[in-house]
Write a protein that holds these residues in place. Structure first.
Motif, PDB file in Angstrom:
ATOM      1  N   UNK A   1       0.953   7.010  -3.599  1.00 32.97           N
ATOM      2  CA  UNK A   1       1.873   8.016  -2.991  1.00 32.97           C
ATOM      3  C   UNK A   1       1.355   8.847  -1.647  1.00 32.97           C
ATOM      4  N   UNK A   2      -0.094   9.075  -1.549  1.00 35.47           N
ATOM      5  CA  UNK A   2      -0.593   9.637  -0.205  1.00 35.47           C
ATOM      6  C   UNK A   2      -0.286   8.859   0.982  1.00 35.47           C
TER       7      UNK A   2
ATOM      8  N   UNK B   1       0.913  -1.096  -0.060  1.00 33.01           N
ATOM      9  CA  UNK B   1       0.114  -0.046   0.098  1.00 33.01           C
ATOM     10  C   UNK B   1       0.719   1.153  -0.072  1.00 33.01           C
ATOM     11  N   UNK B   2       1.912   1.219   1.060  1.00 29.67           N
ATOM     12  CA  UNK B   2       2.918   2.461   0.848  1.00 29.67           C
ATOM     13  C   UNK B   2       3.476   2.631  -0.454  1.00 29.67           C
TER      14      UNK B   2
ATOM     15  N   UNK C   1      -6.203  -6.315  -0.560  1.00 27.48           N
ATOM     16  CA  UNK C   1      -7.137  -7.627  -1.228  1.00 27.48           C
ATOM     17  C   UNK C   1      -6.202  -8.444  -1.723  1.00 27.48           C
ATOM     18  N   UNK C   2      -5.527  -7.912  -2.598  1.00 25.19           N
ATOM     19  CA  UNK C   2      -4.773  -8.780  -3.669  1.00 25.19           C
ATOM     20  C   UNK C   2      -3.793  -9.360  -2.827  1.00 25.19           C
ATOM     21  N   UNK C   3      -2.774  -8.507  -2.089  1.00 27.52           N
ATOM     22  CA  UNK C   3      -1.713  -8.940  -1.360  1.00 27.52           C
ATOM     23  C   UNK C   3      -2.164 -10.144  -0.102  1.00 27.52           C
TER      24      UNK C   3
ATOM     25  N   UNK D   1      -7.904   2.542  -3.401  1.00 27.11           N
ATOM     26  CA  UNK D   1      -6.948   1.649  -4.044  1.00 27.11           C
ATOM     27  C   UNK D   1      -6.279   0.984  -2.980  1.00 27.11           C
ATOM     28  N   UNK D   2      -6.364   1.373  -1.743  1.00 24.50           N
ATOM     29  CA  UNK D   2      -5.421   0.370  -0.751  1.00 24.50           C
ATOM     30  C   UNK D   2      -6.373  -0.657  -0.539  1.00 24.50           C
ATOM     31  N   UNK D   3      -7.668  -0.664  -0.506  1.00 25.95           N
ATOM     32  CA  UNK D   3      -8.257  -1.839  -0.317  1.00 25.95           C
ATOM     33  C   UNK D   3      -7.895  -2.740  -1.277  1.00 25.95           C
TER      34      UNK D   3
END
Length: 400
Positions: free
Chosen positions: A44-45, A39-40, A114-116, A108-110
């Motif tokens: 970018x945010x 996610x990081x 979820x994928x990882x 986008x983080x979700x």
């Protein structure tokens, strides 16, 4: 019909044995670290979420994965962790809104999480011997769970924006009412702070029909305040706008926006003294408009001065025009018009004749009558000033 038939989180038992479930729980910390890192790296945010902020994100992921595994085990009490997860996701959405961020980054983080998470958990599940048929159900549950969290966060974000918007609107309206009431500096600065409103150098009061406010606001400075209803000296159909920085080019732009909206534009004043602008604006509502639907009071200062005290102006007219009082009305009217024009054109006979559409000899004849009535007093500057003021009102009325 059974409500569970429509619940995306209700699936057949995944046949997770105690051993496999323990292995999955043991893998949660590593999977959470991988998800947070992805996610990081991918958003970018979220790239600078170090320290406490990064730790809070990791704890949220660990909590969500733990709740998911409780759900996946098909525990009879699975609804409880799911409710806690969606509640946390709802609060997360509200937090994003309070921080001024849109939902784009969180969604986008979700997706990345979820994928990882699926990649890490499915690897452990496969190594633990989860049957292929159950693996499909496992994948379905992962993404249904993420959908639930996403929906909860979107709801939280939306609710926070709506709540914050309503609260801020109330604060802005309170600020506007304090400004138009001429409240003190301490009250105004405190109200501006509460409303998260950045004060401009100047504000200009504008009065216009309330029905025109919605059409004008999108074209004005976002800091523009508006208030209507229960305003001293105004009817309920009139609204007041307090427009920032309406000077110079800003004033020209304001006039263009308000053209055709039957607005009355007051003077620009320091924002803490916009009540002074409003006072003049309210007075300006009484001015005749003629063909102009919008009135800029900076162009009507003479009219405002002459109309400041109608009774005093009437007394002045009666006093200085007394030498003509006994003439027939038609004669008196002609001589007053000629005297007014003669004063304004500083005695230039041709200009007076052109304005009145008469022959220059007519001007000469009439001014002879005026001089006969006034004698040498027309050479007295004080009398000339009084006559100019007294005759100014009819002159401006004719120009409207």
């Amino acid at each position: 019909m059974d409500d569970d038939a429509h619940d995306p989180l209700v699936t057949p038992a995944l046949q997770l044995g105690d051993d496999l479930l323990a292995r999955l729980r043991d893998a949660v910390p590593q999977v959470a670290d991988e998800a947070v890192a992805a996610i990081e790296d991918g958003i970018p945010s979220y790239a600078d979420l170090r320290g406490r902020a990064g730790q809070m994100l990791r704890e949220a992921v660990v909590l969500a994965l733990g709740h998911f595994l409780t759900l996946a085990s098909h525990n009879a009490n699975a609804a409880m962790p799911v409710a806690r997860s969606t509640s946390a996701a709802y609060d997360l959405g509200r937090g994003e809104a309070r921080s001024g961020r849109s939902m784009d980054a969180l969604l986008a983080a979700y997706r990345i999480g979820a994928r990882v998470s699926w990649r890490g958990l499915s690897r452990v599940a496969a190594d633990g011997g989860l049957p292929a048929a159950a693996m499909g159900g496992f994948a379905e549950l992962v993404f249904a769970y993420i959908d639930e969290l996403t929906a909860a966060s979107v709801a939280g974000h939306t609710d926070e924006l709506e709540t914050t918007g309503r609260v801020r609107e109330r604060y802005l309206e309170r600020l506007a009412r304090l400004l138009v009431a001429g409240s003190g500096e301490e009250s105004l600065t405190d109200a501006a702070s509460r409303a998260a409103w950045d004060p401009p150098q100047t504000l200009t009061a504008v009065a216009l029909p309330a029905t025109h406010v919605a059409g004008a606001l999108p074209h004005l400075d976002p800091r523009t305040l508006h208030v209507s209803g229960d305003l001293p000296g105004l009817d309920d159909d009139t609204a007041i706008l307090l427009v920032p920085e309406a000077r110079g080019t800003g004033r020209a732009a304001l006039r263009r926006v308000l053209e055709g909206r039957r607005a009355t534009i007051g003077p620009a004043r320091p924002w803490l003294r916009v009540h002074d602008s409003l006072t003049r604006t309210v007075r300006g509502l009484t001015l005749p408009r003629g063909r102009s639907q919008t009135v800029d009071l900076d162009d009507r200062l003479v009219d405002l001065v002459l109309g400041a005290d109608p009774a005093a102006l009437a007394d002045l007219r009666a006093q200085v025009l007394a030498p003509l009082a006994d003439l027939r009305p038609a004669t008196r009217s002609g001589l007053e018009a000629t005297l007014r024009s003669w004063l304004l054109h500083q005695g230039r006979r041709a200009d007076v004749a052109a304005e009145l559409h008469v022959h220059p000899q007519t001007v000469r004849y009439r001014m002879g009558q005026v001089r006969e009535a006034y004698g040498d007093s027309l050479d007295d500057p004080a009398i000339v000033l009084a006559l100019t003021i007294a005759l100014g009102a009819p002159a401006t009325a004719e120009r409207r």
